[in-house]
Design a protein around this motif. Structure first.
Motif, PDB file in Angstrom:
ATOM      1  N   VAL A 188      41.700  49.688  63.436  1.00  0.00           N
ATOM      2  CA  VAL A 188      42.031  49.065  62.151  1.00  0.00           C
ATOM      3  C   VAL A 188      41.003  49.455  61.099  1.00  0.00           C
ATOM      4  N   PRO A 189      41.395  49.448  59.832  1.00  0.00           N
ATOM      5  CA  PRO A 189      40.454  49.853  58.776  1.00  0.00           C
ATOM      6  C   PRO A 189      39.446  48.763  58.425  1.00  0.00           C
ATOM      7  N   VAL A 190      38.279  49.217  57.992  1.00  0.00           N
ATOM      8  CA  VAL A 190      37.285  48.324  57.398  1.00  0.00           C
ATOM      9  C   VAL A 190      37.484  48.382  55.891  1.00  0.00           C
ATOM     10  N   VAL A 191      37.745  47.245  55.276  1.00  0.00           N
ATOM     11  CA  VAL A 191      38.001  47.205  53.830  1.00  0.00           C
ATOM     12  C   VAL A 191      36.881  46.433  53.136  1.00  0.00           C
ATOM     13  N   VAL A 192      36.817  46.565  51.824  1.00  0.00           N
ATOM     14  CA  VAL A 192      35.722  45.936  51.080  1.00  0.00           C
ATOM     15  C   VAL A 192      35.967  44.442  50.923  1.00  0.00           C
ATOM     16  N   ASP A 193      34.888  43.724  50.712  1.00  0.00           N
ATOM     17  CA  ASP A 193      34.986  42.302  50.405  1.00  0.00           C
ATOM     18  C   ASP A 193      35.844  42.129  49.154  1.00  0.00           C
ATOM     19  N   PRO A 194      36.690  41.088  49.104  1.00  0.00           N
ATOM     20  CA  PRO A 194      37.580  40.915  47.949  1.00  0.00           C
ATOM     21  C   PRO A 194      36.873  40.877  46.600  1.00  0.00           C
ATOM     22  N   THR A 195      35.629  40.401  46.567  1.00  0.00           N
ATOM     23  CA  THR A 195      34.922  40.333  45.283  1.00  0.00           C
ATOM     24  C   THR A 195      34.785  41.701  44.630  1.00  0.00           C
ATOM     25  N   LEU A 196      34.754  42.762  45.443  1.00  0.00           N
ATOM     26  CA  LEU A 196      34.620  44.117  44.904  1.00  0.00           C
ATOM     27  C   LEU A 196      35.944  44.671  44.373  1.00  0.00           C
ATOM     28  N   LEU A 197      37.049  43.979  44.645  1.00  0.00           N
ATOM     29  CA  LEU A 197      38.356  44.443  44.160  1.00  0.00           C
ATOM     30  C   LEU A 197      38.540  44.165  42.667  1.00  0.00           C
ATOM     31  N   LEU A 198      37.669  43.327  42.107  1.00  0.00           N
ATOM     32  CA  LEU A 198      37.674  43.091  40.663  1.00  0.00           C
ATOM     33  C   LEU A 198      36.485  43.832  40.065  1.00  0.00           C
ATOM     34  N   SER A 199      36.713  44.514  38.974  1.00  0.00           N
ATOM     35  CA  SER A 199      35.654  45.301  38.336  1.00  0.00           C
ATOM     36  C   SER A 199      34.677  44.396  37.591  1.00  0.00           C
ATOM     37  N   LYS A 200      33.568  44.989  37.207  1.00  0.00           N
ATOM     38  CA  LYS A 200      32.580  44.288  36.386  1.00  0.00           C
ATOM     39  C   LYS A 200      33.241  43.702  35.134  1.00  0.00           C
ATOM     40  N   THR A 201      34.054  44.502  34.471  1.00  0.00           N
ATOM     41  CA  THR A 201      34.734  44.050  33.248  1.00  0.00           C
ATOM     42  C   THR A 201      35.679  42.897  33.541  1.00  0.00           C
ATOM     43  N   GLU A 202      36.403  42.984  34.650  1.00  0.00           N
ATOM     44  CA  GLU A 202      37.333  41.905  35.009  1.00  0.00           C
ATOM     45  C   GLU A 202      36.590  40.598  35.280  1.00  0.00           C
ATOM     46  N   TRP A 203      35.462  40.663  35.978  1.00  0.00           N
ATOM     47  CA  TRP A 203      34.695  39.449  36.241  1.00  0.00           C
ATOM     48  C   TRP A 203      34.181  38.847  34.932  1.00  0.00           C
ATOM     49  N   ILE A 204      33.660  39.681  34.047  1.00  0.00           N
ATOM     50  CA  ILE A 204      33.134  39.197  32.769  1.00  0.00           C
ATOM     51  C   ILE A 204      34.242  38.543  31.949  1.00  0.00           C
ATOM     52  N   THR A 205      35.408  39.172  31.930  1.00  0.00           N
ATOM     53  CA  THR A 205      36.536  38.647  31.154  1.00  0.00           C
ATOM     54  C   THR A 205      37.083  37.362  31.758  1.00  0.00           C
ATOM     55  N   LYS A 206      37.335  37.385  33.057  1.00  0.00           N
ATOM     56  CA  LYS A 206      37.949  36.229  33.713  1.00  0.00           C
ATOM     57  C   LYS A 206      37.022  35.013  33.737  1.00  0.00           C
ATOM     58  N   MET A 207      35.722  35.241  33.888  1.00  0.00           N
ATOM     59  CA  MET A 207      34.752  34.139  33.896  1.00  0.00           C
ATOM     60  C   MET A 207      34.232  33.799  32.494  1.00  0.00           C
ATOM     61  N   GLN A 208      34.685  34.575  31.492  1.00  0.00           N
ATOM     62  CA  GLN A 208      34.270  34.377  30.091  1.00  0.00           C
ATOM     63  C   GLN A 208      32.740  34.343  29.972  1.00  0.00           C
ATOM     64  N   ILE A 209      32.128  35.362  30.554  1.00  0.00           N
ATOM     65  CA  ILE A 209      30.664  35.436  30.588  1.00  0.00           C
ATOM     66  C   ILE A 209      30.129  35.984  29.260  1.00  0.00           C
ATOM     67  N   LYS A 210      29.148  35.291  28.737  1.00  0.00           N
ATOM     68  CA  LYS A 210      28.511  35.720  27.496  1.00  0.00           C
ATOM     69  C   LYS A 210      27.183  36.397  27.798  1.00  0.00           C
ATOM     70  N   LYS A 211      26.894  37.454  27.060  1.00  0.00           N
ATOM     71  CA  LYS A 211      25.652  38.202  27.231  1.00  0.00           C
ATOM     72  C   LYS A 211      24.473  37.379  26.735  1.00  0.00           C
ATOM     73  N   LYS A 212      23.439  37.255  27.585  1.00  0.00           N
ATOM     74  CA  LYS A 212      22.222  36.536  27.214  1.00  0.00           C
ATOM     75  C   LYS A 212      21.122  37.535  26.860  1.00  0.00           C
ATOM     76  N   ARG A 213      20.297  37.185  25.909  1.00  0.00           N
ATOM     77  CA  ARG A 213      19.233  38.093  25.465  1.00  0.00           C
ATOM     78  C   ARG A 213      18.029  38.084  26.400  1.00  0.00           C
ATOM     79  N   GLU A 214      17.670  36.907  26.900  1.00  0.00           N
ATOM     80  CA  GLU A 214      16.449  36.812  27.699  1.00  0.00           C
ATOM     81  C   GLU A 214      16.630  37.483  29.057  1.00  0.00           C
ATOM     82  N   GLU A 215      15.582  38.165  29.493  1.00  0.00           N
ATOM     83  CA  GLU A 215      15.604  38.805  30.804  1.00  0.00           C
ATOM     84  C   GLU A 215      14.892  37.916  31.814  1.00  0.00           C
ATOM     85  N   TYR A 216      15.306  38.013  33.079  1.00  0.00           N
ATOM     86  CA  TYR A 216      14.689  37.180  34.109  1.00  0.00           C
ATOM     87  C   TYR A 216      14.950  37.784  35.485  1.00  0.00           C
ATOM     88  N   ILE A 217      14.169  37.291  36.443  1.00  0.00           N
ATOM     89  CA  ILE A 217      14.380  37.642  37.846  1.00  0.00           C
ATOM     90  C   ILE A 217      15.183  36.523  38.476  1.00  0.00           C
TER      91      ILE A 217
END
Length: 360
Positions: A188-217
């Motif tokens: 049987v095939p090994v497939v990727v975790d479902p979270t990887l099936l959505l692109s960076k842009t899709e996650w940002i759009t669907k979660m309505q993520i806003k860009k923050k200026r401050e950097e952090y670890i």
């Protein structure tokens, strides 16, 4: 553009009700990925008692008064966080409370992802192997995990029988592939975790993520050991960046700002805006890759046995060197090379999903 089979009722069976970031986000991602193929998709609101009991209050009557009080306060914190999980499910899941055993309702049931085939985790709940579901319903598996390297001999025949009733099988890790091959003779095939099936842009759009200026670890760890804390503090001193820790615990072992009540949406946002990520979580790794972060993999505590899936993912993407190994800032990740591998894996996984939906 994927073809859509608009007339099929598709149900997803997974750990959607676990108050765990990875569990709810992989469930949502699979829902959205399947929706690209078949808009009539829902998450089956099946409740596994063994899974839900993991989020009940700890024993508040054992130990010293100090420890009992601490557990009471920590569970109070957890309840606040759990409420935010409920809100996320209400807002982002297309939940279907239809009885799973109403065999005339679904055309297809997809099991996965997560450790749904870890019978030790589910207290041997055969529902996740779709044993109670008649075989006229198309049974598919997308990236389930056994979470085990071996199956107890007494259960092998039963599990093999259930697996043989699936029209399409896939797994999340190589260990699962080996187990299914041994139990059924199928490759049987090994497939990727479902979270990887959505692109960076899709996650940002669907979660309505806003860009923050401050950097952090950003720090997201399962269990903290000295090697990890020492590196995190060193990295903060070296980069002059503040530390944000996602952790519900009262005990602060890392010098930084603690975010104790993050909703799943807020959790994604914290990853999206981080400069660096230090994690030993599988889904912490997934979202670090999705958002193209400079990440470092911290060691797991010895008793934790989930490191193989992290190692497997790092190897498949050529990122084995991201493990903490002394005090150094590693070279920036070449995400162009990572995406070359990842895009092939995602394409393979979406093709598997499409073929599974077109079998009827």
């Amino acid at each position: 553009m994927l073809n859509k089979n608009v007339n099929m009722k598709t149900g997803i069976l997974t750990f959607h009700n676990a108050n765990n970031y990875g569990a709810v986000l992989q469930a949502y991602a699979l829902q959205e990925a399947v929706k690209k193929i078949c808009p009539e998709v829902s998450i089956i609101d099946y409740r596994c008692r063994a899974i839900e009991m993991r989020y009940f209050p700890p024993n508040l009557h054992e130990g010293s008064l100090k420890h009992r009080l601490r557990r009471c306060v920590e569970y109070g914190f957890q309840k606040i966080k759990y409420k935010k999980f409920d809100i996320f499910r209400k807002n982002f899941f297309n939940l279907d409370k239809k009885e799973l055993l109403d065999n005339d309702y679904y055309d297809i049931i997809i099991v996965g992802s997560d450790q749904v085939w870890n019978y030790k985790l589910t207290d041997c709940d055969w529902t996740f192997f779709l044993k109670p579901v008649i075989n006229s319903v198309q049974k598919c598996a997308y990236a389930p995990s056994f979470g085990l390297s071996n199956i107890e001999p007494i259960l092998e025949e039963e599990i093999a029988s259930c697996l043989n009733n699936f029209k399409q099988l896939s797994v999340r890790e190589e260990t699962g592939r080996t187990l299914i091959s041994r139990l059924t003779g199928k490759d049987v095939p090994v497939v990727v975790d479902p979270t990887l099936l959505l692109s960076k842009t899709e996650w940002i759009t669907k979660m309505q993520i806003k860009k923050k200026r401050e950097e952090y670890i950003l720090v997201y760890l399962f269990g903290v050991i000295k090697e990890a804390t020492d590196y995190i503090h060193w990295l903060s001193e070296k980069t002059k960046l503040p530390i944000i820790v996602i952790d519900s615990s009262l005990k602060k072992v890392i010098k930084g700002k603690y975010v104790r009540f993050a909703s799943p949406k807020k959790w994604v946002e914290l990853f999206a805006n981080a400069k660096y990520v230090v994690t030993n979580s599988f889904h912490g790794l997934m979202f670090s890759i999705i958002f193209e972060k400079e990440f470092y993999i911290a060691p797991l505590q010895k008793e934790v046995k989930t490191g193989s899936r992290i190692d497997d993912s790092l190897e498949r993407l050529g990122l084995e060197n991201r493990k903490i190994n002394g005090f150094m800032i590693k070279e920036d990740i070449d995400y162009e090379k990572v995406h070359e591998r990842l895009e092939e894996m995602i394409s393979h996984s979406m093709t598997y999903l499409l073929n599974s939906m077109e079998e009827i």
